[in-house]
Design an enzyme around this catalytic site. Structure first.
Site, mmCIF file in Angstrom:
data_model
loop_
_atom_site.group_PDB
_atom_site.id
_atom_site.type_symbol
_atom_site.label_atom_id
_atom_site.label_comp_id
_atom_site.label_asym_id
_atom_site.label_seq_id
_atom_site.Cartn_x
_atom_site.Cartn_y
_atom_site.Cartn_z
ATOM 1 N N SER A 161 6.536 -13.301 -0.952
ATOM 2 C CA SER A 161 7.663 -13.397 -0.033
ATOM 3 C C SER A 161 8.968 -13.507 -0.813
ATOM 4 C CB SER A 161 7.448 -14.558 0.933
ATOM 5 O OG SER A 161 8.322 -14.470 2.030
ATOM 6 N N ASP B 20 4.071 -6.870 9.465
ATOM 7 C CA ASP B 20 4.663 -8.140 9.050
ATOM 8 C C ASP B 20 5.782 -8.516 10.017
ATOM 9 O OD1 ASP B 20 6.186 -10.164 7.774
ATOM 10 O OD2 ASP B 20 5.668 -9.404 5.778
ATOM 11 N N HIS C 223 2.337 -11.478 7.542
ATOM 12 C CA HIS C 223 3.160 -11.935 6.423
ATOM 13 C C HIS C 223 2.350 -12.890 5.561
ATOM 14 C CE1 HIS C 223 6.957 -12.630 4.337
ATOM 15 N NE2 HIS C 223 6.619 -13.906 4.280
#
Length: 321
Positions: free
Chosen positions: A138, A266, A294
């Site tokens: 991320s 996502d 995600h």
């Protein structure tokens, strides 16, 4: 992982994001025994680094965590277990303020923090007796890519290969996505619940650092980044920060083997915003499965596990190195 399919009992990007983060194995109590080391930063602050020891001549995997995360997150534990299974050394450098203790300097961390990434990797490279591999998840994935982009040819002198998982490559697109509808009610609120107290604690240590009333009133990540993240790190505002910190525009400048893994469902990173093959350089491999959420990528029978993604990423890094 290129063709990852979520289990039938876990439909949709939100379920594939939330369930693995909360319930899929491995559990935090399966955590390998880390050894924590504290480093003094060039500006007199500190960062804490959790190490999983291994043979001196073993490959060394460095994992950069995501927003408000740490070495205790399920994906970090899964990466630690994958590294241990391969006989690798493993380290998780915590971004400032994320190791359980407030940092000292009037700064935090951000999605384009390539200088901090470079400093951390160079320090580990100096201690490594074998190839250094790096993965980022991320926010940490975007920052790692920004390091590879800025370092150019010199990146290969520090790391042998890098991988970014669920990185918000276009921060404006990701910011807009997380600040509306269900995402705003669930994800943005969750992040702000921990980010705002941390920012207010920094203000108590450094009076005048930012506008307290603006931060308290922030209901979206855009507002928080405009009030806190951008000015603290030298950006003129949120739009300047999101533009300059995004990895997507510079993926053709990378000169070290790089994997960029993003699920097309996502909730934070819209599929339409992902790079195409002709927008990246020859050193970049794109994995864009239709499912995964995600940083989810759960597999197996209920309640599922999150071992497959770290294993696939480690296999790719090993082959690329």
């Amino acid at each position: 992982m290129m063709n990852h399919r979520a289990p039938w009992w876990l439909p949709g990007g939100n379920a594939q994001t939330i369930w693995p983060a909360l319930f899929s194995a491995p559990r935090a109590d399966a955590m390998p025994a880390y050894r924590r080391e504290r480093w003094t930063t060039p500006d007199g602050d500190f960062v804490d680094v959790d190490h999983l020891p291994g043979p001196p001549d073993a490959p060394w995997l460095v994992l950069f965590h995501g927003l408000e995360s740490s070495s205790a997150s399920r994906y970090a534990v899964a990466f630690a277990l994958a590294a241990r299974a391969r006989g690798w050394r493993f380290s998780v450098p915590h971004f400032r303020g994320c190791s359980g203790e407030p940092n000292l300097a009037p700064r935090s961390y951000h999605s384009g923090d390539f200088e901090e990434i470079g400093w951390m990797l160079s320090r580990l490279r100096a201690a490594a007796g074998a190839p250094l591999l790096a993965a980022g998840v991320s926010l940490g994935g975007n920052a790692l890519l920004r390091f590879a982009e800025e370092a150019g040819n010199s990146a290969a002198t520090v790391v042998r290969a890098v991988a970014a998982v669920s990185a918000p490559l276009d921060l404006a697109a990701a910011g807009a996505a997380i600040d509306r509808g269900f995402n705003r009610l669930v994800y943005a609120r969750m992040f702000l619940r921990s980010m705002k107290p941390r920012a207010l604690a920094a203000l108590a240590r450094h009076p005048g650092l930012f506008d307290r009333e603006r931060l308290v009133a922030a209901r979206m990540l855009r507002d928080f980044d405009d009030c806190f993240t951008a000015p603290l790190h030298g950006f003129s505002g949120v739009d300047d920060y999101w533009r300059r910190a995004s990895a997507k525009p510079h993926l053709n400048t990378i000169r070290v083997p790089t994997l960029v893994l993003n699920a097309r469902n996502d909730p934070f990173v819209p599929g339409w915003s992902l790079p195409t093959r002709d927008a990246v350089g020859p050193h970049v491999t794109l994995w864009q499965p239709a499912e995964g959420g995600h940083v989810g990528f759960a597999t197996g029978a209920f309640p599922g596990h999150v071992h497959a993604m770290p294993a696939a990423v480690c296999d790719w890094l090993a082959a690329a190195a």
